[in-house]
Structure formats: structure tokens, C-alpha cells
Design an enzyme around this catalytic site. Structure first.
Site, short mmCIF file in Angstrom:
data_model
loop_
_atom_site.label_atom_id
_atom_site.label_comp_id
_atom_site.label_asym_id
_atom_site.label_seq_id
_atom_site.Cartn_x
_atom_site.Cartn_y
_atom_site.Cartn_z
N HIS A 263 0.79 -1.26 -0.09
CA HIS A 263 -0.08 0.27 0.06
C HIS A 263 1.03 1.22 0.07
O HIS A 263 1.82 1.37 0.84
CB HIS A 263 -0.85 -0.06 1.10
CG HIS A 263 -2.03 1.15 1.11
ND1 HIS A 263 -3.04 1.08 0.41
CD2 HIS A 263 -2.03 2.22 1.75
CE1 HIS A 263 -3.83 2.01 0.64
NE2 HIS A 263 -3.07 3.06 1.33
N HIS A 300 -3.89 5.38 10.55
CA HIS A 300 -2.58 6.49 10.61
C HIS A 300 -2.91 7.49 11.57
O HIS A 300 -4.13 7.81 11.77
CB HIS A 300 -2.09 6.85 9.47
CG HIS A 300 -3.17 7.32 8.16
ND1 HIS A 300 -3.81 6.29 7.87
CD2 HIS A 300 -3.74 8.43 8.31
CE1 HIS A 300 -5.03 6.96 7.03
NE2 HIS A 300 -4.62 8.35 7.27
N ASP A 306 -5.09 18.35 9.64
CA ASP A 306 -6.37 17.92 9.51
C ASP A 306 -6.72 17.25 8.10
O ASP A 306 -6.15 17.75 7.14
CB ASP A 306 -7.18 19.06 9.86
CG ASP A 306 -7.51 19.36 11.23
OD1 ASP A 306 -6.70 18.72 11.87
OD2 ASP A 306 -8.37 20.04 11.37
N HIS A 336 -6.97 7.59 12.79
CA HIS A 336 -8.18 7.03 11.81
C HIS A 336 -7.79 6.06 11.03
O HIS A 336 -6.54 5.92 10.69
CB HIS A 336 -8.84 8.28 11.47
CG HIS A 336 -8.42 8.63 9.94
ND1 HIS A 336 -7.28 9.77 10.16
CD2 HIS A 336 -8.41 8.53 8.72
CE1 HIS A 336 -6.95 10.05 8.75
NE2 HIS A 336 -7.56 9.26 7.97
#
Length: 384
Positions: A263, A300, A306, A336
Site C-alpha cells: 500500500h 494512521h 487535518d 483514524h
């Protein structure tokens, strides 16, 4: 954009006499950035571009912040913002800080009654629904679904839509918006390894030259105020120009994804950058090809940024309960990742058809009153 372009007529040597058929001079204007040190274009007008008849009104259009300091992940339903006729009225700022405003718009009518200029910020419009033409004093750019339109600060423009069903994600940046530096060589040319190149750009064409006097209203945004200024001649009276500072378009469908055996991190999707945020394009692509790869992104931590993700179309494999026009906000300070089941469920899949735009800011984003109107309220608990 470090790319030379030209339209119309102009003299061979800059800052020299360039005369109209009646013998009078064309009026030269430097349209530049960062004082006289940044990118610029030289414009040649039929009339002086300085003729102000009146300043009719000044209205504060600053976003109304509801929560300046927060740590709550949010899901906003962008298509719940109701359509409005006026282009500027339809724009609703949702997430803001000192250098960027991110919002959505659903304008029904074309902007033809007045002209608009953002004197503070570069604007990036992403066309989710609708087709039409961006009309500027430096030429016109047809647009369609999936197009980014980058409009430099100070550019006078109108926008024409072909239908009333229009949806736009927009971003206003007080920092200049550029293509990523790592995609360019020291001359400014996009590299062979860049996920797009100069051929993919939609440059201004069809220069309009209006020889008209009268009263022409330009609404100018400056320091959070919208000033209505009346000029004595048509703003689109440029007979020719050349340089590097101009609007352009780029289709998300022309972004060539970078993939690997395992990934790849979000920076491989980067499309634009500023000093204070980056813009990334998630497009249909093949998944990782290591025999033990997990296509879904790993968890991560947002420590320095943000993350705002705008979902356009397709299958959003790491998220549940997401559809076109939805916006997720993952604020800095908490980790998240993929929703329960999607991490394991991605194993064995060969590709994705997702289409999304991500904006990562390096300073926290405040949540506006307009954002709270379309907030589902429970997204922060969706990982339980």
C-alpha cells in the site's frame, strides 16, 4: 503554473509602444504575484483598467465559525446544501482556518449579471456535477465533470453553466496553489515520473475582447469583505497577453495513479500544493500486488494535519455509509483508519473504482455553522 502561454496580439518587446488602429496606445497591465518576483502575465487593454465609477457597497462575508477548537471526526452530507440561483450566494464555507476556506456550492444560474474577483485567494473549483465555461479576461475554459479549475487571485471572471444541476467543491487559499515541486525539474517542467503533464492541462482559449463603455459591476472579495465596484469599461477588453500567470483546468480523470507492491501512502495521490495544505486525487487504480498485501489503508495518526476527504463517485472501499458528495473530516490529534470489516474485506481485491478529492491542512480546521447544518453527528463513533 510554470508554463508559458499567450493569446491575441501584443508587441514584440515588452513595455514599448503598442498602438491601436486609431493611433492611440493600448494600455499595458502587469498581472503579477509576490510583488514583482512571482509568476506574471502582461496584458494589453483597449482602455485603462483603472477607471472606477463608484463603490456601491461593502458586505462582510466571513464564514461564521461554530467550533474553532475540536477533536471530533465528522461526516458532512454535501448534497444536503440546497441549490441557490446566485453563484456567490450558493458557496457555503464548511471548514476554515487562517489560510484556507473549503466549501461546497450548488449554483443554479450562470454568473452573468456581474463579474467576480477574489483579491485575497487563489481559488480551486472541483466540478462534481455540471458542464459550462469559465470566462475570464485572459480567455475561456470549457469545463465538465471531474475538472479542477485553478483561478489565480485577482483574476476577473464569470462562469456559465449549461444546466441548473451543478455541484462544486471549492477551496480558497491565501497561499498560492502550485503543482507539487517534487513533480518538476529545476526549469519548472513536469517530470517523466509525474502523474500528469502539461499536455493534460486545459489552457485559456477564445479570448473575448469587448469594446464597451458604461457601468460594469465587479464584486471584489478582499479581507473577508465583498465590495461592489462599478467600472467605466468592460473588464474583458484585453486584445492580447502572454506570460505564466493565468487560470487553467485539469481533469481528475487524467491523473495517472502511482501504485506499488504494498500500500502506497497518500502523498502519491498529490495533485496540488501550497505552504499550508496539499490536494490529492484518488482515482480508479490497480491495488497492491504483493501476494500478502492488504489493499485497504492502514490506521494512521493525524499529528500534523487535518484531513478532509470529499467523495465524488465509485466504491469507497475503506469507508461504510459514504456516498457521492459526502465529506469526512479527520482532525489532528487522533488516529483514524478503515472502518471495521473493510481492512480484512479488501484482501484479494485487484482494483478500485473510487474517485475522491482530499485536502490535508497543516493547521487545524474550524467548523462553520454551515457545516453543522449537514453534519450527521455520529461519525466519530463509526469505528466501534
Amino acid at each position: 503554473m510554470p508554463l508559458y502561454h499567450q493569446l491575441g496580439q501584443f508587441p514584440q518587446k515588452r513595455h514599448t509602444q503598442f498602438r491601436q488602429p486609431d493611433g492611440s496606445l493600448y494600455h499595458e497591465q502587469l498581472f503579477g504575484t509576490i510583488g514583482f518576483d512571482g509568476m506574471s502575465s502582461l496584458l494589453y487593454h483597449l482602455r485603462r483598467p483603472t477607471q472606477v465609477r463608484d463603490i456601491v457597497s461593502s458586505v462582510d462575508v466571513s464564514p461564521k465559525v461554530a467550533e474553532a477548537k475540536h477533536i471530533k471526526s465528522r461526516k458532512l452530507v454535501g448534497f444536503n446544501v440546497p441549490p441557490e440561483d446566485d453563484f456567490l450566494d450558493s458557496r457555503k464555507a464548511l471548514l476554515v482556518n487562517k489560510t484556507v476556506q473549503i466549501g461546497v456550492a450548488a449554483p443554479r444560474k450562470s454568473l452573468t449579471d456581474y463579474f467576480y474577483k477574489n483579491a485575497d485567494s487563489d481559488e480551486l473549483l472541483f466540478i462534481h456535477r455540471g458542464t459550462g465555461t469559465l470566462r475570464t479576461l485572459l480567455g475561456n475554459i470549457p469545463f465538465e465533470y471531474g475538472d479542477y479549475l485553478l483561478i489565480p487571485r485577482g483574476m476577473i471572471y464569470q462562469i456559465e453553466f449549461d444546466t441548473e444541476d451543478n455541484r462544486i467543491l471549492y477551496c480558497e487559499s491565501t497561499d498560492p496553489i502550485y503543482t507539487p515541486k517534487r513533480y518538476r525539474n529545476h526549469f519548472g517542467q513536469l517530470l517523466e515520473s509525474s502523474p500528469f503533464c502539461e499536455r493534460d492541462l486545459k489552457l485559456p482559449q477564445d479570448l473575448e475582447t469587448h469594446d464597451e463603455t458604461g457601468e460594469f459591476t465587479i464584486k471584489i472579495k478582499k479581507q473577508g469583505m465583498l465590495h461592489e465596484v462599478v467600472y467605466a469599461s468592460h473588464p474583458f477588453d484585453v486584445v492580447g497577453w502572454d506570460g505564466y500567470n493565468f487560470p487553467y483546468g485539469f481533469s481528475i480523470h487524467n491523473f495517472e495513479p502511482i501504485t506499488g507492491r504494498v500500500h502506497q501512502p497518500p502523498p502519491v495521490h498529490q495533485t496540488f500544493e501550497t505552504k499550508s495544505f496539499v490536494v490529492c486525487s484518488f482515482v480508479p487504480r490497480l491495488y497492491d500486488y504483493h501476494p500478502l498485501s492488504i489493499p485497504a489503508p492502514y490506521n494512521h495518526s493525524n499529528i500534523d494535519s487535518d484531513e478532509m476527504l470529499y467523495y465524488v463517485d465509485g466504491d469507497f472501499m475503506s469507508r461504510t455509509g459514504i456516498g457521492p458528495g459526502y465529506i469526512s473530516l479527520h482532525p489532528g490529534g487522533i488516529p483514524h483508519g478503515p472502518h471495521p470489516g473493510t481492512y480484512e474485506g479488501s484482501i484479494g481485491h485487484k482494483g478500485t473504482e473510487e474517485l475522491a478529492v482530499m485536502i490535508d491542512t497543516f493547521a487545524p480546521l474550524a467548523v462553520t455553522e454551515e457545516a453543522l447544518k449537514i453534519d450527521t453527528g455520529d461519525y466519530h463513533q463509526s469505528w466501534l
